[in-house]
Design an enzyme around this catalytic site. Structure first.
Site, PDB file in Angstrom:
ATOM      1  N   ASP A 182     -16.778   2.686  12.443  1.00 48.92           N
ATOM      2  CA  ASP A 182     -15.356   2.420  12.680  1.00 48.92           C
ATOM      3  C   ASP A 182     -14.628   2.297  11.341  1.00 48.92           C
ATOM      4  OD1 ASP A 182     -15.647   2.537  15.401  1.00 48.92           O
ATOM      5  OD2 ASP A 182     -15.880   0.374  15.658  1.00 48.92           O
ATOM      6  N   LYS A 196     -22.491   5.546  15.891  1.00 46.81           N
ATOM      7  CA  LYS A 196     -21.420   5.922  16.818  1.00 46.81           C
ATOM      8  C   LYS A 196     -20.211   6.431  16.039  1.00 46.81           C
ATOM      9  CE  LYS A 196     -18.662   2.845  19.028  1.00 46.81           C
ATOM     10  NZ  LYS A 196     -17.247   3.305  18.964  1.00 46.81           N
ATOM     11  N   ASP A 251     -18.311   9.051  20.755  1.00 42.27           N
ATOM     12  CA  ASP A 251     -17.607   8.200  21.716  1.00 42.27           C
ATOM     13  C   ASP A 251     -16.116   8.544  21.733  1.00 42.27           C
ATOM     14  OD1 ASP A 251     -17.159   6.164  23.533  1.00 42.27           O
ATOM     15  OD2 ASP A 251     -16.975   4.617  21.987  1.00 42.27           O
ATOM     16  N   HIS A 273     -10.509  11.662  28.969  1.00 43.85           N
ATOM     17  CA  HIS A 273      -9.836  11.271  30.210  1.00 43.85           C
ATOM     18  C   HIS A 273      -8.624  12.178  30.393  1.00 43.85           C
ATOM     19  CE1 HIS A 273      -7.732   8.993  33.266  1.00 43.85           C
ATOM     20  NE2 HIS A 273      -8.721   8.130  33.360  1.00 43.85           N
ATOM     21  N   ASN A 325     -10.065  20.394  34.383  1.00 43.55           N
ATOM     22  CA  ASN A 325     -10.191  21.593  33.561  1.00 43.55           C
ATOM     23  C   ASN A 325     -10.165  21.262  32.071  1.00 43.55           C
ATOM     24  OD1 ASN A 325     -10.245  24.609  33.441  1.00 43.55           O
ATOM     25  ND2 ASN A 325      -8.303  24.281  32.361  1.00 43.55           N
ATOM     26  N   GLN A 340     -13.899  -8.942  22.140  1.00 41.70           N
ATOM     27  CA  GLN A 340     -14.837  -8.716  23.227  1.00 41.70           C
ATOM     28  C   GLN A 340     -14.811  -9.917  24.178  1.00 41.70           C
ATOM     29  OE1 GLN A 340     -16.052  -5.861  23.538  1.00 41.70           O
ATOM     30  NE2 GLN A 340     -15.850  -5.003  21.493  1.00 41.70           N
ATOM     31  N   GLY A 345     -21.176  -3.636  16.136  1.00 37.26           N
ATOM     32  CA  GLY A 345     -20.419  -3.212  14.976  1.00 37.26           C
ATOM     33  C   GLY A 345     -20.153  -4.303  13.971  1.00 37.26           C
TER      34      GLY A 345
END
Length: 238
Positions: A11, A32, A59, A63, A67, A194, A214
Site C-alpha cells: 500500500d 498484495k 486486489d 465491480h 461484460n 478495521q 499490512g
C-alpha cells in the site's frame, strides 16, 4: 509453511516505494497489489514481483456490468497472478462471466488461471453501516455468508471476508473454498479502520487460508521484527 499464509499489502504510492518495501522484507513471499499502486505503476510492479519469485494477490475489486468485468478479468488473468478479486455484489451473471473469463485469459496468455475470489463485505463496514447506510436488512454475518455462497455457486474459488465470519463460511462453503482475511491485527497492534478484526492465530484457528496483514508490519518501527513476531505466533497454533 507458516509465512506463506501471510500476505503483505504494498500500500504505497509508486514503484520506487514498492521496491524499497519488498527489499526491506525479503522473507515475505506473498504480496498484495491494490488499487493505488496498480493505478500508479500499471503492471510494472507485477513484473518486479514475478522476477523475484513472489506470489501476487492482485486486489482490484472489480465491480461493473458483466461484460466489462469479464473483459477486465480476462486481461488480468494474463498477468499470471495468484489471486484476483471481484465484488460479489456485482451479481451472479457477472460472477459467472468473470469465472469463465479468467480461464480464457489465462489460456490465451499461456499461464495458470488466478484463483478468483469474491469480496463479501469490506472489513471497514460495521453492522450499523450495513443497516443504516447501505439499507441492507440482513445481519452482517448472514449477508457475508450469502455473498460467499453466491460466489461459490457461480464458480469462484473463494472469498475475502472478515476473520469474524470465517468459521461460518468454512462450515457452509467447504474446505476447498479459499478464505482470505484482511482486518487481521496482532494483539499488540492498533486496529485502525478495521472494525471486525481477530488476531492472526485466532483467524487461522477459525479456518482462514490466508491473512492480509499490512500496517502492523509495514508501519512498525522494525518491520522485520513485527513480521517475525507474527510468524512465531502462527507457529504456535496447533
Amino acid at each position: 509453511m507458516t509465512n506463506d499464509k501471510i500476505i503483505v499489502p504494498l500500500d504505497v504510492p509508486d514503484l520506487a516505494s514498492a521496491i524499497a518495501l519488498v527489499d526491506k522484507l525479503p522473507q515475505v513471499t506473498f504480496w498484495k497489489v491494490g488499487l493505488e499502486l496498480f493505478t500508479s505503476t500499471g503492471p510494472g510492479i507485477l513484473d518486479v514481483l514475478k522476477s523475484r519469485q513472489k506470489r501476487i494477490f492482485l486486489d482490484l475489486k472489480f465491480h461493473d456490468i458483466p461484460n466489462t468485468v469479464a473483459g477486465a478479468c480476462r486481461a488480468a488473468a494474463g498477468y499470471g497472478v495468484d489471486l484476483l478479486t471481484i465484488h460479489a455484489t456485482c451479481g451472479k451473471d457477472c460472477l459467472t462471466a468473470a469465472a469463465e473469463a479468467v480461464q480464457v485469459g489465462a489460456e490465451k496468455a499461456g499461464t495458470k488461471p488466478p484463483n478468483l475470489i469474491a469480496i463479501t463485505v469490506l472489513t471497514s463496514i460495521s453492522t450499523r453501516d450495513l443497516a443504516f447506510d447501505l439499507k441492507i436488512p440482513l445481519e452482517l454475518p448472514e449477508f457475508a455468508l450469502e455473498m460467499a455462497l453466491l460466489a461459490k455457486n457461480a464458480g469462484l474459488n473463494g472469498a475475502v471476508c472478515s476473520p469474524q465470519e470465517v468459521t461460518q463460511l468454512r462450515e457452509s462453503c467447504g474446505k476447498d473454498f479459499l478464505l482470505v482475511c484482511p482486518g487481521v491485527r496482532p494483539s499488540w497492534a492498533e486496529k485502525g479502520d478495521q472494525k471486525r478484526s481477530l488476531t492472526p492465530s485466532q483467524a487461522i484457528q477459525a479456518g482462514a487460508d490466508f491473512l492480509v496483514i499490512g500496517r502492523p508490519i509495514t508501519a512498525a518501527s522494525d518491520p522485520q521484527l513485527a513480521w517475525q513476531q507474527i510468524v512465531e505466533e502462527l507457529n504456535s497454533v496447533r
